[in-house]
Scaffold this active site. Structure first.
Site: not given
Length: 424
Positions: A223-225, A228
């Site tokens: 999951h890449c912040p 998002n």
């Protein structure tokens, strides 16, 4: 009733003589006689004596237990707590990882919650920082290029710079807006390898649950912040292409702007010491006699060169651009190289850890573990980039392309030994 044992006779007599069974008590001598009689006749079939002994023991235990019976609600809570404790080790697959996840579940939940709500902030930060670099390039660097460089170099910088900008913007938008891919929630005939303990749905191969998105993701990488969004089967190529384009662009700005950075830094340092250092030309001999200088002054003070607010902002902007692009080039370039290695091996970030554990486990058994989704370096890249013919290296790799990935993410070919899946 020839085979009726003495146990039944003795016990029956004792109960006949007692009109109130609740007040009868057995002495130690009577208990010993009962036990001896039971052991003497246990090799023979004596149902009456056995049943009578069981009734006696049950009666004694019930009368004793009735004195200390707890309320129902306390027994219910106690039974529930025992069930909770037993649930931690009910499965033979429980190990240290399961215990660790159970203990740190509140911490993981807090991190997931914060990351979920700060995702939009990270996206805005990416847009603001990228826009600031573009503003510096167009407002400051482009005029310098047109006034100082030759025509071939001007054409190179203009063409390459705009190609890089298009690649960055296109792939970042697609990586952010494209769904990573979700397994079907309704009943279907797709093969699966497990059942998600949180979604309670079948999980196909290479599918993992994302705690931030709170959903299962097909071929989940992470999951890449900064997006998002999760990086999965449908947007993995967009994410990697964005990382490559941004890393190359930062390296390009860092190398091209090195001399400008040194000039700007030296200019700021030079003008910073103007108030300390007094420039001037020493005046001696006849100059002092003819009155060129006021009394007591031996140097002729020259006027300081003009250093306007615009010059100061230009120099600071160049320094800001070079420091930011150099830092991002090192950090993001390392991440991009790591993902390139994983793609060459046919792995995702999660599968890297899983395969490492499996390799150690199989090595302890004297066996060798092989990644079932490793099709060879070239085939791995062809499948990942969606290259199906030679022209696709240009139209799908070097130019923006919105083509879908290879496969549906639900079914995967395992161990295609010496087989070119996409002959190009």
């Amino acid at each position: 009733m020839r085979f009726k044992c003495k146990l039944a006779q003795t016990d029956t007599v004792s109960y006949k003589n007692n009109s109130a069974p609740k007040t009868s008590k057995l002495t130690g001598f009577q208990i010993q006689r009962l036990v001896r009689a039971y052991h003497r006749c246990r090799m023979r079939w004596c149902p009456s004596s056995s049943l009578h002994l069981l009734r006696c023991v049950r009666f004694r235990s019930c009368t004793r237990r009735g004195r200390t019976t707890l309320p129902l609600w306390i027994r219910t809570i106690w039974a529930y707590m025992r069930l909770l404790v037993q649930s931690l080790y009910f499965s033979s697959l429980t190990d240290s990882d399961v215990v660790f996840d159970s203990v740190f579940e509140p911490v993981f939940w807090t991190v997931d919650y914060v990351t979920r709500w700060f995702g939009a902030v990270f996206v805005c930060l990416v847009v603001i920082l990228t826009s600031s670099i573009l503003a510096i390039c167009y407002l400051i660097l482009m005029p310098m290029v047109f006034t100082t460089y030759s025509v071939p170099w001007i054409a190179w910088h203009v063409c390459y710079g705009h190609w890089n900008i298009v690649m960055i913007v296109f792939h970042y938008y697609k990586a952010t807006k494209t769904s990573p891919g979700y397994p079907p929630t309704e009943k279907n005939d797709s093969p699966f390898v497990a059942v998600c303990k949180k979604c309670i749905i079948p999980k196909p191969a290479r599918t993992h649950h994302c705690g931030i998105c709170n959903r299962c993701i097909l071929k989940m990488d992470h999951h890449c912040p900064w997006l998002n969004n999760c990086v999965g089967h449908l947007n993995h190529r967009y994410f990697f292409s964005f990382c490559v384009a941004l890393s190359i662009g930062c390296v390009y700005c860092s190398i091209s702007g090195r001399n400008l950075f040194l000039d700007a830094y030296n200019a700021i340092e030079r003008f910073k010491h103007l108030d300390v250092e007094k420039s001037g030309v020493p005046v001696t001999g006849m100059g002092v006699l003819i009155g060129l200088l006021p009394p007591g002054q031996t140097n002729y003070q020259t006027a300081a060169p003009p250093y306007t607010f615009k010059d100061k902002m230009v120099h600071k902007s160049i320094i800001y651009m070079w420091v930011l692009t150099s830092t991002v080039a090192v950090a993001l370039g390392s991440l991009t190289l790591w993902h390139a290695v994983l793609i060459s091996r046919g792995e995702t970030s999660i599968e890297k850890h899983v395969n490492s554990k499996e390799t150690k486990r199989m090595a302890n058994r004297g066996r060798v573990y092989r990644n079932p989704f490793n099709y060879g370096r070239l085939n791995n890249w062809k499948i990942f980039l969606g290259v199906e013919k030679t022209s696709h290296w240009l139209t799908r790799v070097l130019l923006p392309s919105g083509h879908p990935p290879h496969g549906d993410g639900l079914k995967w070919d395992a161990f295609p030994v010496k087989k070119d899946l996409i002959p190009v």
